[in-house]
Scaffold this motif. Structure first.
Motif, PDB file in Angstrom:
ATOM      1  N   GLY A 158      24.555-102.844 -29.947  1.00 28.26           N
ATOM      2  CA  GLY A 158      24.814-101.505 -30.475  1.00 28.26           C
ATOM      3  C   GLY A 158      26.126-100.938 -29.961  1.00 28.26           C
ATOM      4  O   GLY A 158      26.888-100.336 -30.714  1.00 28.26           O
ATOM      5  N   TYR A 159      26.412-101.159 -28.674  1.00 32.09           N
ATOM      6  CA  TYR A 159      27.672-100.671 -28.115  1.00 32.09           C
ATOM      7  C   TYR A 159      28.856-101.443 -28.693  1.00 32.09           C
ATOM      8  O   TYR A 159      29.905-100.863 -28.968  1.00 32.09           O
ATOM      9  CB  TYR A 159      27.665-100.779 -26.591  1.00 32.09           C
ATOM     10  CG  TYR A 159      28.894-100.199 -25.954  1.00 32.09           C
ATOM     11  CD1 TYR A 159      29.129 -98.831 -25.983  1.00 32.09           C
ATOM     12  CD2 TYR A 159      29.841-100.999 -25.352  1.00 32.09           C
ATOM     13  CE1 TYR A 159      30.266 -98.285 -25.413  1.00 32.09           C
ATOM     14  CE2 TYR A 159      30.972-100.469 -24.787  1.00 32.09           C
ATOM     15  CZ  TYR A 159      31.175 -99.119 -24.820  1.00 32.09           C
ATOM     16  OH  TYR A 159      32.314 -98.584 -24.261  1.00 32.09           O
ATOM     17  N   ALA A 160      28.687-102.739 -28.888  1.00 33.80           N
ATOM     18  CA  ALA A 160      29.759-103.540 -29.497  1.00 33.80           C
ATOM     19  C   ALA A 160      30.038-103.059 -30.921  1.00 33.80           C
ATOM     20  O   ALA A 160      31.201-102.971 -31.335  1.00 33.80           O
ATOM     21  CB  ALA A 160      29.389-105.019 -29.495  1.00 33.80           C
ATOM     22  N   LEU A 161      28.995-102.734 -31.652  1.00 35.84           N
ATOM     23  CA  LEU A 161      29.171-102.198 -32.999  1.00 35.84           C
ATOM     24  C   LEU A 161      29.871-100.839 -32.960  1.00 35.84           C
ATOM     25  O   LEU A 161      30.778-100.573 -33.758  1.00 35.84           O
ATOM     26  CB  LEU A 161      27.817-102.073 -33.698  1.00 35.84           C
ATOM     27  CG  LEU A 161      27.853-101.523 -35.120  1.00 35.84           C
ATOM     28  CD1 LEU A 161      28.563-102.509 -36.034  1.00 35.84           C
ATOM     29  CD2 LEU A 161      26.449-101.252 -35.611  1.00 35.84           C
ATOM     30  N   ALA A 162      29.498 -99.998 -32.012  1.00 36.01           N
ATOM     31  CA  ALA A 162      30.145 -98.684 -31.873  1.00 36.01           C
ATOM     32  C   ALA A 162      31.622 -98.844 -31.526  1.00 36.01           C
ATOM     33  O   ALA A 162      32.468 -98.087 -32.012  1.00 36.01           O
ATOM     34  CB  ALA A 162      29.443 -97.854 -30.807  1.00 36.01           C
ATOM     35  N   CYS A 163      31.956 -99.828 -30.703  1.00 36.15           N
ATOM     36  CA  CYS A 163      33.353-100.060 -30.330  1.00 36.15           C
ATOM     37  C   CYS A 163      34.167-100.605 -31.499  1.00 36.15           C
ATOM     38  O   CYS A 163      35.366-100.338 -31.597  1.00 36.15           O
ATOM     39  CB  CYS A 163      33.440-101.022 -29.150  1.00 36.15           C
ATOM     40  SG  CYS A 163      32.959-100.289 -27.589  1.00 36.15           S
ATOM     41  N   SER A 164      33.531-101.362 -32.382  1.00 37.45           N
ATOM     42  CA  SER A 164      34.278-101.903 -33.514  1.00 37.45           C
ATOM     43  C   SER A 164      34.437-100.871 -34.623  1.00 37.45           C
ATOM     44  O   SER A 164      35.464-100.827 -35.288  1.00 37.45           O
ATOM     45  CB  SER A 164      33.607-103.158 -34.053  1.00 37.45           C
ATOM     46  OG  SER A 164      32.351-102.838 -34.603  1.00 37.45           O
ATOM     47  N   VAL A 165      33.427-100.024 -34.835  1.00 35.28           N
ATOM     48  CA  VAL A 165      33.493 -99.007 -35.898  1.00 35.28           C
ATOM     49  C   VAL A 165      34.343 -97.819 -35.461  1.00 35.28           C
ATOM     50  O   VAL A 165      35.190 -97.340 -36.210  1.00 35.28           O
ATOM     51  CB  VAL A 165      32.069 -98.551 -36.292  1.00 35.28           C
ATOM     52  CG1 VAL A 165      32.120 -97.361 -37.225  1.00 35.28           C
ATOM     53  CG2 VAL A 165      31.312 -99.689 -36.929  1.00 35.28           C
ATOM     54  N   GLY A 166      34.121 -97.348 -34.251  1.00 34.84           N
ATOM     55  CA  GLY A 166      34.864 -96.199 -33.732  1.00 34.84           C
ATOM     56  C   GLY A 166      35.449 -96.520 -32.377  1.00 34.84           C
ATOM     57  O   GLY A 166      34.814 -96.243 -31.351  1.00 34.84           O
ATOM     58  N   PRO A 167      36.638 -97.123 -32.325  1.00 34.90           N
ATOM     59  CA  PRO A 167      37.181 -97.558 -31.034  1.00 34.90           C
ATOM     60  C   PRO A 167      37.635 -96.405 -30.135  1.00 34.90           C
ATOM     61  O   PRO A 167      37.842 -96.614 -28.951  1.00 34.90           O
ATOM     62  CB  PRO A 167      38.365 -98.438 -31.419  1.00 34.90           C
ATOM     63  CG  PRO A 167      38.758 -97.984 -32.774  1.00 34.90           C
ATOM     64  CD  PRO A 167      37.509 -97.500 -33.433  1.00 34.90           C
ATOM     65  N   PHE A 168      37.742 -95.212 -30.672  1.00 38.84           N
ATOM     66  CA  PHE A 168      38.192 -94.083 -29.867  1.00 38.84           C
ATOM     67  C   PHE A 168      37.064 -93.093 -29.639  1.00 38.84           C
ATOM     68  O   PHE A 168      36.165 -92.947 -30.458  1.00 38.84           O
ATOM     69  CB  PHE A 168      39.355 -93.357 -30.556  1.00 38.84           C
ATOM     70  CG  PHE A 168      40.585 -94.195 -30.642  1.00 38.84           C
ATOM     71  CD1 PHE A 168      41.450 -94.304 -29.573  1.00 38.84           C
ATOM     72  CD2 PHE A 168      40.881 -94.893 -31.791  1.00 38.84           C
ATOM     73  CE1 PHE A 168      42.589 -95.075 -29.640  1.00 38.84           C
ATOM     74  CE2 PHE A 168      42.013 -95.676 -31.881  1.00 38.84           C
ATOM     75  CZ  PHE A 168      42.873 -95.770 -30.804  1.00 38.84           C
ATOM     76  N   LYS A 169      37.123 -92.393 -28.498  1.00 38.36           N
ATOM     77  CA  LYS A 169      36.177 -91.324 -28.192  1.00 38.36           C
ATOM     78  C   LYS A 169      36.988 -90.102 -27.774  1.00 38.36           C
ATOM     79  O   LYS A 169      38.186 -90.189 -27.516  1.00 38.36           O
ATOM     80  CB  LYS A 169      35.228 -91.738 -27.081  1.00 38.36           C
ATOM     81  CG  LYS A 169      35.914 -91.976 -25.755  1.00 38.36           C
ATOM     82  CD  LYS A 169      34.938 -92.327 -24.691  1.00 38.36           C
ATOM     83  CE  LYS A 169      35.672 -92.508 -23.364  1.00 38.36           C
ATOM     84  NZ  LYS A 169      34.758 -92.702 -22.272  1.00 38.36           N
ATOM     85  N   ALA A 170      36.338 -88.958 -27.725  1.00 44.07           N
ATOM     86  CA  ALA A 170      37.029 -87.730 -27.340  1.00 44.07           C
ATOM     87  C   ALA A 170      37.385 -87.785 -25.857  1.00 44.07           C
ATOM     88  O   ALA A 170      36.611 -88.275 -25.029  1.00 44.07           O
ATOM     89  CB  ALA A 170      36.156 -86.515 -27.623  1.00 44.07           C
ATOM     90  N   CYS A 171      38.550 -87.284 -25.529  1.00 39.91           N
ATOM     91  CA  CYS A 171      38.999 -87.225 -24.143  1.00 39.91           C
ATOM     92  C   CYS A 171      38.098 -86.260 -23.373  1.00 39.91           C
ATOM     93  O   CYS A 171      37.816 -85.159 -23.831  1.00 39.91           O
ATOM     94  CB  CYS A 171      40.451 -86.757 -24.101  1.00 39.91           C
ATOM     95  SG  CYS A 171      41.124 -86.566 -22.435  1.00 39.91           S
ATOM     96  N   ARG A 172      37.643 -86.684 -22.198  1.00 39.44           N
ATOM     97  CA  ARG A 172      36.749 -85.827 -21.420  1.00 39.44           C
ATOM     98  C   ARG A 172      37.493 -84.693 -20.731  1.00 39.44           C
ATOM     99  O   ARG A 172      36.933 -83.629 -20.496  1.00 39.44           O
ATOM    100  CB  ARG A 172      36.019 -86.647 -20.364  1.00 39.44           C
ATOM    101  CG  ARG A 172      34.981 -87.538 -20.970  1.00 39.44           C
ATOM    102  CD  ARG A 172      34.091 -88.187 -19.973  1.00 39.44           C
ATOM    103  NE  ARG A 172      34.678 -88.376 -18.656  1.00 39.44           N
ATOM    104  CZ  ARG A 172      34.110 -89.079 -17.700  1.00 39.44           C
ATOM    105  NH1 ARG A 172      32.970 -89.655 -17.918  1.00 39.44           N
ATOM    106  NH2 ARG A 172      34.688 -89.214 -16.532  1.00 39.44           N
ATOM    107  N   ARG A 173      38.740 -84.916 -20.400  1.00 36.22           N
ATOM    108  CA  ARG A 173      39.467 -83.879 -19.667  1.00 36.22           C
ATOM    109  C   ARG A 173      39.777 -82.666 -20.546  1.00 36.22           C
ATOM    110  O   ARG A 173      39.615 -81.537 -20.135  1.00 36.22           O
ATOM    111  CB  ARG A 173      40.761 -84.434 -19.099  1.00 36.22           C
ATOM    112  CG  ARG A 173      41.537 -83.346 -18.366  1.00 36.22           C
ATOM    113  CD  ARG A 173      42.571 -83.845 -17.460  1.00 36.22           C
ATOM    114  NE  ARG A 173      41.966 -84.577 -16.355  1.00 36.22           N
ATOM    115  CZ  ARG A 173      42.669 -85.230 -15.459  1.00 36.22           C
ATOM    116  NH1 ARG A 173      43.965 -85.285 -15.558  1.00 36.22           N
ATOM    117  NH2 ARG A 173      42.080 -85.866 -14.487  1.00 36.22           N
TER     118      ARG A 173
END
Length: 83
Positions: A21-36
């Protein structure tokens, strides 16, 4: 089957599903919101009056996921090794 074997099988299956599931999430959406900067790309200055670009994400508000960074690194090593 005995209970420990069923538990171990369930745990292994769950770990595999989470990893896929995490590998699929990384391939579909490689970016996440910056935490800072919480995805805005801006941070308040130390005085609190003005805004500045977030240094962590360079003002984009997005950061590359750790799994995608690992995937990119593995591909780079593979490409460099086949030259």
């Amino acid at each position: 089957m005995d209970t420990p074997a069923i538990g171990a099988g369930t745990l292994a299956t769950t770990a595999i599903l989470i990893t896929l599931g995490y590998a699929l999430a990384c391939s579909v959406g490689p970016f996440k919101a910056c935490r800072r900067c919480t995805g805005t790309g801006r941070r308040r200055s130390p005085s609190g009056r003005a805004f500045r670009e977030c240094r962590r994400c360079d003002g984009t508000g997005r950061r590359l996921r750790a799994g995608r960074r690992l995937y990119n690194r593995i591909n780079q090593v593979r490409r460099d090794g086949t030259r």
